[in-house]
Design a protein around this motif. Sequence first.
Motif, PDB file in Angstrom:
ATOM      1  N   TRP B 179       0.838  -1.200   0.000  1.00  0.00           N
ATOM      2  CA  TRP B 179       0.000   0.000   0.000  1.00  0.00           C
ATOM      3  C   TRP B 179       0.876   1.254   0.000  1.00  0.00           C
ATOM      4  O   TRP B 179       0.629   2.204  -0.749  1.00  0.00           O
ATOM      5  N   GLN B 180       1.905   1.237   0.851  1.00  0.00           N
ATOM      6  CA  GLN B 180       2.779   2.414   0.925  1.00  0.00           C
ATOM      7  C   GLN B 180       3.541   2.622  -0.373  1.00  0.00           C
ATOM      8  O   GLN B 180       3.803   3.752  -0.772  1.00  0.00           O
ATOM      9  N   LEU B 183       1.118   4.154  -2.788  1.00  0.00           N
ATOM     10  CA  LEU B 183       0.791   5.526  -2.410  1.00  0.00           C
ATOM     11  C   LEU B 183       1.954   6.494  -2.614  1.00  0.00           C
ATOM     12  O   LEU B 183       1.770   7.598  -3.129  1.00  0.00           O
ATOM     13  N   ARG B 184       3.156   6.095  -2.207  1.00  0.00           N
ATOM     14  CA  ARG B 184       4.264   7.049  -2.197  1.00  0.00           C
ATOM     15  C   ARG B 184       5.246   6.879  -3.348  1.00  0.00           C
ATOM     16  O   ARG B 184       6.018   7.792  -3.647  1.00  0.00           O
ATOM     17  N   ILE B 185       5.281   5.694  -3.968  1.00  0.00           N
ATOM     18  CA  ILE B 185       6.247   5.474  -5.056  1.00  0.00           C
ATOM     19  C   ILE B 185       5.531   5.454  -6.411  1.00  0.00           C
ATOM     20  O   ILE B 185       5.924   6.156  -7.340  1.00  0.00           O
ATOM     21  N   PRO B 188       2.829   9.020  -7.185  1.00  0.00           N
ATOM     22  CA  PRO B 188       3.442  10.277  -7.610  1.00  0.00           C
ATOM     23  C   PRO B 188       4.140  10.184  -8.960  1.00  0.00           C
ATOM     24  O   PRO B 188       4.181  11.156  -9.703  1.00  0.00           O
ATOM     25  N   GLN B 189       4.675   8.988  -9.279  1.00  0.00           N
ATOM     26  CA  GLN B 189       5.355   8.866 -10.562  1.00  0.00           C
ATOM     27  C   GLN B 189       4.365   8.601 -11.689  1.00  0.00           C
ATOM     28  O   GLN B 189       4.705   8.764 -12.865  1.00  0.00           O
ATOM     29  N   TRP B 265       9.792  17.945 -10.821  1.00  0.00           N
ATOM     30  CA  TRP B 265      10.863  16.931 -10.843  1.00  0.00           C
ATOM     31  C   TRP B 265      10.847  16.116 -12.127  1.00  0.00           C
ATOM     32  O   TRP B 265      11.885  15.682 -12.603  1.00  0.00           O
TER      33      TRP B 265
END
Lengths: 269, 271
Positions: B179-180, B183-185, B188-189, B265
């Motif tokens: 899940w993380q 959500l975080r990797i 966003p990409q 970025w």
Amino acid sequence: MADAMLSLKNVWVEYGDKVVLERISLDIAEGSFVSIIGPSGAGKSSLLRLILGQEAPSRGEILLDGRPLAAECGPDRGVVFQRYSVFPHMTVLANTMFGLECEKAPLTARLFGRQRRAARERASEMLAAVGLSDSLDLYPAQMSGGMQQRLAIAQALIKQPRLLLLDEPFGALDPGIRADMHVLTTRLWREFGLTVVMVTHDIKEAFSLGTRVLTLDKRRHDPHAPHRYGAGVIYDLSLSRKAEQAAAEAALESPQSAPSITIDTKGNT
Amino acid sequence: MRWVNLKVNRGAGLLLGALPLAGLALAYVIAAAARHAANPADKILPLPGAMAEAMGALLFNADPLSGQLLFWADLLASLQRLGLGLSIATLSALLVGLVLGALPPVRATFGPLVTAIAVIPPIALLPILFIVFGLGETAKVALIVIGIAPYMIRDVAGHITALPREQIAKALTLGASSWQIVLRIALPQALPRLFEALRLSLGPAWVFLIAAEAIAADVGLGYRIFLVRRYLAMDVILPYVAVIALLAMLMDFLLTRASRRLFGWAHLASR
């Protein structure tokens, strides 16, 4: 070895009938710096992936602190790859804080308020230790290869892993930067009391950084079926004097220029 | 200096870019003037004055039958359909593409389904949509969604699948759960890629919108174009086409700007 932290017991890696690694039996002691060298295709990276848990051995078992290793990467092992070790969409600080955020915020993977400030503090300290204090808000794409590898090391170390795995971490760097990184790695290894396994194809690097050098290669070769024999550990050199020297000269900043080599065992099977 | 080495600065670039457009407009006016010299009642290439007159009626005079300002009613109806279609497609591309790209079991289960839907020509489904959803707004929005969502889903999922394995391994060694990581990797990409997919889907989305409006509608830019075609009303068709082109360019520009603003970025490497 009784004090072995990581043990590989008769480990094989086979893909179909292609044997990559065979009969690997190894004990790695806590606090050692093990360099793995060998020709291309000798299974150096396969061995590292095994220890990392990205792959499971087809035979044999791997024990970390006496317990069988799960075939999945976990926070007890940190890793730095040659490339793609850092997250391009996060700043230097966010990259370093990510490990702490995962641990403390299972649902959002983000910290707020006091916890965030604490994590920020720890991340900044770790980044200062690798010399990135001035680059906290940069994105990886804005940094040189050497800086990105420093970041990858800081990112891994903040989780205080039992084992730090380095997969040709300095292979893409130019010689000057590489020398700086050697000094840094040796310093961090001493300061944090790390156990490191590093794959490299630079023999000089293997000897100047390691307290133990393993050479992987095929023991036997069948010209009609070259894939049927896998690589094993053919040399296992313990640079014992250097380890003592390292302990004695812990304050010394530069890496040893001429390590003395003692060959303990040869052809370990 | 060789042509490949010639750099064009911003001002000169704008000027150079405007030249062909101005040339095209000039060529049109010359051709229209020539036709009108031969036949003052020509309808095929109306003069700019005639176009302004025809559009003025649609812009400012209420239609005696419906009491509406027709151009604005058409614009509003089309933008509403397009906006709904694009929003639904984008949201589903994000959600489905993300899990499809990040989680191998989901990809194995639903990947072939998405591919199967993606290879069907959407226009061939239009009759089915009209039968199922009726001739109202739903069918038109559904056509846009079915037309562009599979491509966007596959694009986003492919992008996530292609993230270096090292990144995932690294995240796992930092203690991240599935899940993380999503959500975080992955998320966003995926976002900059989603914006890019949306931008490239604008063209097809307009095609499906105009097609749906041409076949069954009572208001909309596409409906009006196909309606006045019966009277050879090029003085309305041409301005409408220009409006569609301008809107498409504006959306493209805004999406590019937003992506650069929001995901700086992602644009560092290409600078």
